[in-house]
Every structure is written in structure tokens, then in C-alpha cells.
Design an enzyme around this catalytic site. Structure first.
Site, PDB file in Angstrom:
ATOM      1  N   LYS A 138       0.814  -1.218   0.000  1.00 44.34           N
ATOM      2  CA  LYS A 138       0.000   0.000   0.000  1.00 44.34           C
ATOM      3  C   LYS A 138       0.842   1.260   0.000  1.00 44.34           C
ATOM      4  O   LYS A 138       0.462   2.265  -0.593  1.00 44.34           O
ATOM      5  CB  LYS A 138      -0.995  -0.004   1.162  1.00 44.34           C
ATOM      6  CG  LYS A 138      -2.053  -1.088   0.984  1.00 44.34           C
ATOM      7  CD  LYS A 138      -3.295  -0.842   1.788  1.00 44.34           C
ATOM      8  CE  LYS A 138      -4.365  -1.846   1.383  1.00 44.34           C
ATOM      9  NZ  LYS A 138      -5.564  -1.752   2.183  1.00 44.34           N
ATOM     10  N   LYS A 190     -13.324  -4.288  -7.636  1.00 42.69           N
ATOM     11  CA  LYS A 190     -13.790  -3.030  -8.225  1.00 42.69           C
ATOM     12  C   LYS A 190     -12.662  -2.218  -8.847  1.00 42.69           C
ATOM     13  O   LYS A 190     -12.879  -1.492  -9.799  1.00 42.69           O
ATOM     14  CB  LYS A 190     -14.496  -2.189  -7.170  1.00 42.69           C
ATOM     15  CG  LYS A 190     -15.949  -2.030  -7.517  1.00 42.69           C
ATOM     16  CD  LYS A 190     -16.628  -0.839  -6.912  1.00 42.69           C
ATOM     17  CE  LYS A 190     -16.191  -0.487  -5.528  1.00 42.69           C
ATOM     18  NZ  LYS A 190     -16.730  -1.300  -4.447  1.00 42.69           N
ATOM     19  N   LYS A 229      -9.030 -11.588  -9.974  1.00 42.76           N
ATOM     20  CA  LYS A 229     -10.137 -11.754  -9.042  1.00 42.76           C
ATOM     21  C   LYS A 229     -11.190 -10.660  -9.241  1.00 42.76           C
ATOM     22  O   LYS A 229     -10.886  -9.602  -9.811  1.00 42.76           O
ATOM     23  CB  LYS A 229      -9.643 -11.801  -7.598  1.00 42.76           C
ATOM     24  CG  LYS A 229      -9.070 -10.517  -7.068  1.00 42.76           C
ATOM     25  CD  LYS A 229      -8.788 -10.673  -5.580  1.00 42.76           C
ATOM     26  CE  LYS A 229      -8.431  -9.325  -5.010  1.00 42.76           C
ATOM     27  NZ  LYS A 229      -7.958  -9.333  -3.657  1.00 42.76           N
TER      28      LYS A 229
END
Ligand code: TRP
Length: 333
Positions: free
Chosen positions: A112, A199, A196
Site C-alpha cells: 500500500k 472493483k 479476481k
């Protein structure tokens, strides 16, 4: 207090639920409610660790709760993390029992912070995220934590913090929580079954839990089946994904279609038809539930504030004991 074992898990309010989230995690949470005493947190403090929209966070929190209740979570098992501020206080205390070297090693942090690098801003909150997660878990003395294996490292750190704490205070105060690995289906994108359902990949890669019938039929109809590069004798990723969806939705023609596949006479159009049918039937129940909930949204908000207040009592008790043990000033309640 209940003599059932305790389960705790949490989810960030970062968007609406899709079938990948539902089959991969939420459905399992719903089922666990039968056997365990369950606490499910909407972790809005955690949602602040990545760049986010301050105007939208509160709405996203309520929206996610509506989604979760519509798909089967009981309101009395849900709490909002920021309505239990003791999480943050225990998080601070745990900062003093967590090793910088270990926290720096967390792969989620590395991934991240890499993502955030382009904005030139990586918050201390992002670094500290797993310590707050340890507080989420230990504050309820949870026995089991159902999470995906991407969270194994965070759970390991949680146990290390608990262990160091116990040693420091000279008492086995925290029980070491276990990860509950349930084999849940990993749903892929119908448009690209090698990735996968997520969004971040774009709209065509997700099917929402309240998706309207026409869109489901269209998405399944155009789902990728064979791309021609599947090795001999193996099921292609696309066909595998349709079977996975069919099974996850408890369709009763799963076995029959699977034997047709093995016999070599499966028509993809039939498989798609059945998959679409099963998904439409599932989502229509969710849509119906959501409609009823939205008709009484005030009631739901009231319930969640109540359940958060109830659950907070458990957290307050733990925090009070912890403050006592570590030598902090403590107002008993
Ligand atoms: N880190 C978890 C995730 O990304 C969310 C989370 C926060 C969590 N606190 C938790 C999960 C406590 C389990 C227990 O999915």
C-alpha cells in the site's frame, strides 16, 4: 456472558459489496453466527489510513452496514469502530508493545505504501494499521478470527503483541487468537477470469450483491469461457469460475452440469443459463431485504448505535483491566 467461543472480524467501509466479497467472506460470517458469539466491526478508523474522502466516509459506513444486513448479518452483531473509541486507546498502548522491525515487515504496508508513493504521502496511520488491528481483535479476547490468508501476517503480529504484553505484565492475560481459515470460493471476474473480482479493475469485472437481473444475465452471457490457451485436460479459468459461482449459489443442477462437463457434452450456453438463474435468485432475495431495510433506515441506524454501545461495554472492561495491568491511571466504571 455466553459460553460460546468468540469470533471477531472486521471490514473497511470502502465501497459496496460484490459477489466476490459475499462468497469469499460475508457468507461465511453469516454462517458463523449460528455457532459462535460474533462481533463484526466496520473499521472506519482503518479506512482513514489511505487517502480518502472525508465527505463520504460516514455515508459509506452506513451503506456498507445496509449491504451486510441485507445479505444476512444480524444487526446486533455489528459495531462501528469509531463508536468504540477504546480500540484507538488500546491501539496506542499496543504501539508500546509492538516492534518497529516487525511492523515494517508487513507486506500489506509495503504494497500500500508503494501505491501511495505517487502521491508522495504515506501516513503513519498506514504503518500503524496492523497494531490497531491487533487492538480490534484482542479488546474482545476473540478466540477465532475469520480472514483470508492475506491477513495471516497481521494475525501473527497480533499474537506477538499479546505475547509480549503477557510477559511484560507477568500474566497470561490475553489468549492468543487463532485464524479461522474456511475454504471459501475465490470468485474471478467474468470478463477476465484470470483476475479476481475486484472493483479496482473496473465495472465490468464485478457483479454487485444487488445487481439487477438484466445486467447479471448480460454479464454471465458474455462471460469469457475458453480462450484457447488452456492446457489439454484442464478446465479453463472461465468455465471454472462459472462452476464456482454455480456451486457457491447452491444451484441444484451443479452436479448434473459437472457430469456433462466430464462427459464432454456440456453446452456453455446451458452452464451460463443456470449460473445466471442461480445468481438472479440470490440477488433478488438481497434486493428484497434491502428494500425493507431502507424503508426503516432510521430503525437500522438506531439498532447499530445500540449494538455498538452494547459491544463497547466489553471493550471498556478489557481496557480498564489493561490500564490497571500496565500502570496507567484508571477511572473504574
Ligand atoms: N485488515 C483487514 C482487511 O484488510 C480488516 C481488519 C481490520 C480486520 N481490523 C481487523 C480483520 C480485525 C479482522 C480482524 O481485510
Amino acid at each position: 456472558m455466553s459460553d460460546k467461543k468468540r469470533v471477531l472480524s472486521c471490514i473497511q467501509p470502502t465501497g459496496n459489496l460484490h459477489l466476490g466479497n459475499y462468497f469469499g467472506a460475508v457468507k461465511n460470517w453469516v454462517d458463523l453466527q449460528e455457532q459462535y458469539e460474533c462481533f463484526y466491526g466496520i473499521v472506519d478508523y482503518h479506512a482513514m489510513t489511505m487517502p480518502y474522502n472525508t465527505k463520504k466516509l460516514r455515508t459509506q459506513t452506513w451503506d456498507l452496514i445496509v449491504d451486510l444486513v441485507s445479505t444476512g448479518l444480524k444487526p446486533e452483531n455489528i459495531f462501528i469502530q469509531s463508536l468504540v473509541p477504546e480500540h484507538a486507546e488500546l491501539g496506542w498502548i499496543f504501539n508500546c508493545f509492538a516492534a518497529v522491525g516487525r511492523v515494517s515487515n508487513m507486506t500489506q504496508y509495503k504494497d500500500k505504501s508503494q501505491q501511495n508513493k505517487k502521491d508522495g504521502f504515506i501516513s503513519v496511520g498506514l504503518f500503524d494499521y496492523p497494531v490497531l488491528q491487533a487492538a480490534d481483535i484482542l479488546i474482545y479476547k476473540a478466540d477465532f478470527v475469520p480472514v483470508g490468508d492475506d491477513q495471516d501476517q497481521h494475525l501473527e503480529l497480533t499474537r506477538e503483541i499479546a505475547d509480549r504484553f503477557n510477559h511484560s505484565v507477568g500474566k497470561e492475560y490475553f489468549i492468543l487468537p487463532q485464524t479461522l481459515h474456511t475454504k471459501t470460493p475465490r470468485i474471478k471476474s467474468p470478463a477476465d477470469p484470470t483476475r479476481k473480482m475486484s472493483k479496482s479493475a473496473g465495472e465490468k469485472h464485478v457483479i454487485g450483491v444487488f445487481e439487477e437481473e438484466a445486467r447479471i444475465r448480460k454479464q454471465i452471457k458474455s462471460a469469457v469461457t475458453d480462450t484457447g490457451d488452456t492446457p489439454e485436460g484442464e478446465m479453463s479459468a472461465g468455465v471454472g469460475n462459472l462452476f464456482e459461482l454455480l456451486k457457491a449459489a447452491n444451484a441444484n443442477d451443479y452436479e448434473q452440469l459437472m457430469s456433462s462437463y466430464h462427459a464432454g457434452d456440456l453446452k456453455y450456453s446451458e452452464l451460463k443459463e443456470s449460473t445466471a438463474e442461480a445468481l438472479v435468485s440470490l440477488t433478488s432475495t438481497f434486493i428484497e431485504n434491502k428494500k425493507n431495510i431502507l424503508d426503516n433506515k432510521k430503525e437500522l441506524k438506531y439498532q447499530i448505535k445500540q449494538s455498538s454501545a452494547e459491544i463497547r461495554k466489553v471493550a471498556q472492561q478489557t481496557l480498564s483491566e489493561v490500564k490497571e495491568l500496565v500502570g496507567l491511571m484508571n477511572v473504574k466504571f
